[in-house]
Design an enzyme around this catalytic site. Structure first.
Site, PDB file in Angstrom:
ATOM      1  N   CYS A   1       0.791  -1.248   0.000  1.00 42.16           N
ATOM      2  CA  CYS A   1       0.000   0.000   0.000  1.00 42.16           C
ATOM      3  C   CYS A   1       0.817   1.290   0.000  1.00 42.16           C
ATOM      4  O   CYS A   1       0.344   2.314  -0.482  1.00 42.16           O
ATOM      5  CB  CYS A   1      -0.998  -0.013   1.143  1.00 42.16           C
TER       6      CYS A   1
ATOM      7  N   HIS B   1      -2.042   6.741   4.072  1.00 44.38           N
ATOM      8  CA  HIS B   1      -0.624   6.728   4.454  1.00 44.38           C
ATOM      9  C   HIS B   1       0.045   8.007   3.946  1.00 44.38           C
ATOM     10  O   HIS B   1      -0.026   8.318   2.752  1.00 44.38           O
ATOM     11  CB  HIS B   1       0.105   5.541   3.798  1.00 44.38           C
TER      12      HIS B   1
HETATM   13  N1  LIG Z   1      -5.123  -3.262   4.536  1.00 40.95           N
HETATM   14  C1  LIG Z   1      -4.399  -2.669   3.592  1.00 40.95           C
HETATM   15  O1  LIG Z   1      -4.256  -1.432   3.546  1.00 40.95           O
HETATM   16  C2  LIG Z   1      -3.742  -3.490   2.501  1.00 40.95           C
HETATM   17  C3  LIG Z   1      -3.212  -2.802   1.420  1.00 40.95           C
HETATM   18  C4  LIG Z   1      -2.635  -3.517   0.369  1.00 40.95           C
HETATM   19  C5  LIG Z   1      -2.592  -4.889   0.426  1.00 40.95           C
HETATM   20  N2  LIG Z   1      -3.103  -5.569   1.491  1.00 40.95           N
HETATM   21  C6  LIG Z   1      -3.066  -7.029   1.445  1.00 40.95           C
HETATM   22  O2  LIG Z   1      -4.382  -7.468   1.153  1.00 40.95           O
HETATM   23  C7  LIG Z   1      -4.625  -8.731   1.760  1.00 40.95           C
HETATM   24  C8  LIG Z   1      -5.844  -8.631   2.653  1.00 40.95           C
HETATM   25  O3  LIG Z   1      -5.557  -7.696   3.689  1.00 40.95           O
HETATM   26  P1  LIG Z   1      -6.656  -7.104   4.675  1.00 40.95           P
HETATM   27  O4  LIG Z   1      -6.021  -5.910   5.282  1.00 40.95           O
HETATM   28  O5  LIG Z   1      -7.957  -6.966   3.993  1.00 40.95           O
HETATM   29  O6  LIG Z   1      -6.750  -8.314   5.752  1.00 40.95           O
HETATM   30  P2  LIG Z   1      -7.971  -8.722   6.709  1.00 40.95           P
HETATM   31  O7  LIG Z   1      -8.796  -7.533   7.046  1.00 40.95           O
HETATM   32  O8  LIG Z   1      -7.360  -9.497   7.823  1.00 40.95           O
HETATM   33  O9  LIG Z   1      -8.856  -9.717   5.809  1.00 40.95           O
HETATM   34  C9  LIG Z   1      -8.437 -11.020   5.474  1.00 40.95           C
HETATM   35  C10 LIG Z   1      -9.498 -11.740   4.662  1.00 40.95           C
HETATM   36  O10 LIG Z   1      -9.028 -13.080   4.350  1.00 40.95           O
HETATM   37  C11 LIG Z   1     -10.065 -14.017   4.675  1.00 40.95           C
HETATM   38  N3  LIG Z   1      -9.517 -15.340   5.011  1.00 40.95           N
HETATM   39  C12 LIG Z   1      -8.642 -15.655   6.000  1.00 40.95           C
HETATM   40  N4  LIG Z   1      -8.391 -16.980   5.995  1.00 40.95           N
HETATM   41  C13 LIG Z   1      -9.126 -17.516   4.978  1.00 40.95           C
HETATM   42  C14 LIG Z   1      -9.304 -18.831   4.444  1.00 40.95           C
HETATM   43  N5  LIG Z   1      -8.667 -19.875   4.980  1.00 40.95           N
HETATM   44  N6  LIG Z   1     -10.129 -19.008   3.385  1.00 40.95           N
HETATM   45  C15 LIG Z   1     -10.786 -17.963   2.837  1.00 40.95           C
HETATM   46  N7  LIG Z   1     -10.669 -16.703   3.304  1.00 40.95           N
HETATM   47  C16 LIG Z   1      -9.853 -16.484   4.348  1.00 40.95           C
HETATM   48  C17 LIG Z   1     -10.769 -13.383   5.866  1.00 40.95           C
HETATM   49  O11 LIG Z   1     -12.033 -13.987   5.992  1.00 40.95           O
HETATM   50  P3  LIG Z   1     -12.795 -14.117   7.427  1.00 40.95           P
HETATM   51  O12 LIG Z   1     -13.480 -12.795   7.640  1.00 40.95           O
HETATM   52  O13 LIG Z   1     -13.744 -15.223   7.180  1.00 40.95           O
HETATM   53  O14 LIG Z   1     -11.753 -14.437   8.458  1.00 40.95           O
HETATM   54  C18 LIG Z   1     -10.817 -11.917   5.410  1.00 40.95           C
HETATM   55  O15 LIG Z   1     -11.870 -11.745   4.485  1.00 40.95           O
HETATM   56  C19 LIG Z   1      -3.360  -9.108   2.512  1.00 40.95           C
HETATM   57  O16 LIG Z   1      -2.599  -9.965   1.721  1.00 40.95           O
HETATM   58  C20 LIG Z   1      -2.675  -7.748   2.708  1.00 40.95           C
HETATM   59  O17 LIG Z   1      -1.279  -7.880   2.824  1.00 40.95           O
HETATM   60  C21 LIG Z   1      -3.696  -4.887   2.531  1.00 40.95           C
END
Ligand SMILES: NC(=O)c1ccc[n+]([C@@H]2O[C@H](COP(=O)([O-])OP(=O)(O)OC[C@H]3O[C@@H](n4cnc5c(N)ncnc54)[C@H](OP(=O)(O)O)[C@@H]3O)[C@@H](O)[C@H]2O)c1
Length: 352
Positions: A152, A244
């Site tokens: 990000c 950010h």
């Molecule tokens: N947040 C940011 O600003 C940002 C920016 C760029 C990239 N990213 C990347 O984007 C990705 C997601 O980040 P996030 O911040 O959205 O994380 P998050 O809020 O923790 O969300 C994770 C998601 O993955 C799902 N999940 C976890 N285990 C799973 C499984 N076994 N099978 C299917 N679904 C599963 C969760 O579902 P449940 O709700 O069912 O647990 C939830 O929907 C990561 O790789 C992160 O590095 C994040």
């Protein structure tokens, strides 16, 4: 031009980035979100009930009653899915995205799992559109392909560096002030971050360096030669919800008029019209105290593109050091929005 809408699936639709996808895909002119895949504990539940919704008072109506599905290898047959968006955490993403690629899908991912693989692009369509050609090599090998988003913070830096490259950059120093939503949900504990700063975000500093060098690298015959200029990053988590902020200092070959630099950044618009492409990818603020996360993170240049631009301010140059602050919306352009723009670009270039 009549566009046949494509059915898309979203992996990890309940998370921080997943919710952004849901929001941006509502009424999207190219894509219909018809399948949301979640973890086992949420599978079978209606999206509106299973999600801890963070983006306003209502879960969008079009997904409220959609049942979350568990990941299955037969994804394609059931709902006639054309392409996949992924908002999964890296370990799960590595497994599922890999499987889907071998089934012939185009996967547009936010996770870091495949970012540094030689044949996978980290795509920012304004900066390195030619890197999409790496998809050809993946298709030959696996049937489908994966494209990734940068981390990000990285996207904003790459967007600024691209048009400034021609002035001769010798070295880049960046310090980031990163919002809490960047850590996912529930992310950083309130006890740790409330009224505090945390000068450590996983291996973010290394990611910014490596990913920026790959994005700005030169594509040649299926390979990317990393950008030669070095980047030193320091990252801090701050008690801000979204957006950010980054302080960037560039050592330049020579002093260039700051007016000319601003004009170069302002007029940077290399991408033709796509629904999620901001009309100005770099917005310059002239006030002494901008950009600020609360005021500038959602800057909107046209209907769909709020939060898709980099906002820069406090530009000055002295003694060959060019300094500026930039701001990115970490879950929109730094996440879901960039993946959706990548898919729009891929569609336009016949990669879907
Ligand atoms: N947040 C940011 O600003 C940002 C920016 C760029 C990239 N990213 C990347 O984007 C990705 C997601 O980040 P996030 O911040 O959205 O994380 P998050 O809020 O923790 O969300 C994770 C998601 O993955 C799902 N999940 C976890 N285990 C799973 C499984 N076994 N099978 C299917 N679904 C599963 C969760 O579902 P449940 O709700 O069912 O647990 C939830 O929907 C990561 O790789 C992160 O590095 C994040």
């Amino acid at each position: 031009v009549i566009i046949v809408k494509r059915n898309v699936a979203l992996l990890g639709g309940t998370g921080t980035i997943g919710q952004r996808f849901v929001k941006i895909l509502e009424d999207h002119p190219f894509f219909d979100l018809t399948l949301i895949v979640g973890s086992r504990k949420k599978a079978g539940k209606e999206y509106g009930r299973a999600v801890h919704w963070l983006l306003g008072s209502e879960v969008p109506g079009y997904v409220k009653n959609l049942k979350i599905e568990e990941f299955k290898a037969s994804l394609s047959e059931e709902k006639d899915i054309d392409l996949i968006f992924s908002a999964l955490l890296a370990d799960v993403a590595e497994k599922y995205e890999g499987i889907l690629r071998t089934q012939g899908f185009a996967v547009f991912s936010n996770s870091g799992a495949y970012r540094m693989n030689n044949d996978v692009p980290i795509l920012v369509p304004e900066v390195n559109p030619e890197h999409i050609k790496l998809a050809d090599f993946q298709r030959e090998r696996y049937g489908g392909y994966i494209t990734t988003n940068p981390n990000c913070s990285t996207y904003g830096l790459a967007m600024i560096l691209k048009p400034l490259e021609k002035y001769g950059i010798k070295r880049v120093f960046v310090s980031t002030y990163q919002a809490i939503s960047g850590a996912g949900y529930p992310g950083v504990s309130g006890v740790d971050i409330n009224g505090n700063l945390i000068p450590c975000i996983g291996n973010e500093e290394d990611k910014i360096r490596r990913e920026t060098k790959k994005i700005l690298g030169e594509y040649r015959k299926g390979k990317i030669r990393a950008w030669e200029i070095d980047i030193l990053a320091s990252c801090v988590r701050v008690p801000v919800r979204d957006g950010h902020l980054e302080s960037v200092i560039m050592e330049m070959e020579e002093n260039t008029e700051i007016r000319e630099i601003k004009e170069t950044l302002r007029s940077f618009k290399p991408l033709a019209d796509l629904p999620s492409a901001p009309s100005r990818p770099i917005i310059i603020r002239e006030e002494d105290d901008r950009p600020q996360p609360i005021l500038d993170a959602y800057t909107r240049e046209k209907d769909r593109a709020g939060g898709m631009s980099v906002v820069a301010g406090r530009l000055n140059i002295s003694d060959r050091y060019l300094r500026l602050f930039l701001l990115v919306h970490n879950t929109i352009r730094g996440g879901a929005g960039n993946a959706i723009l990548n898919a729009e670009y891929a569609l336009k270039k016949d990669y879907v």
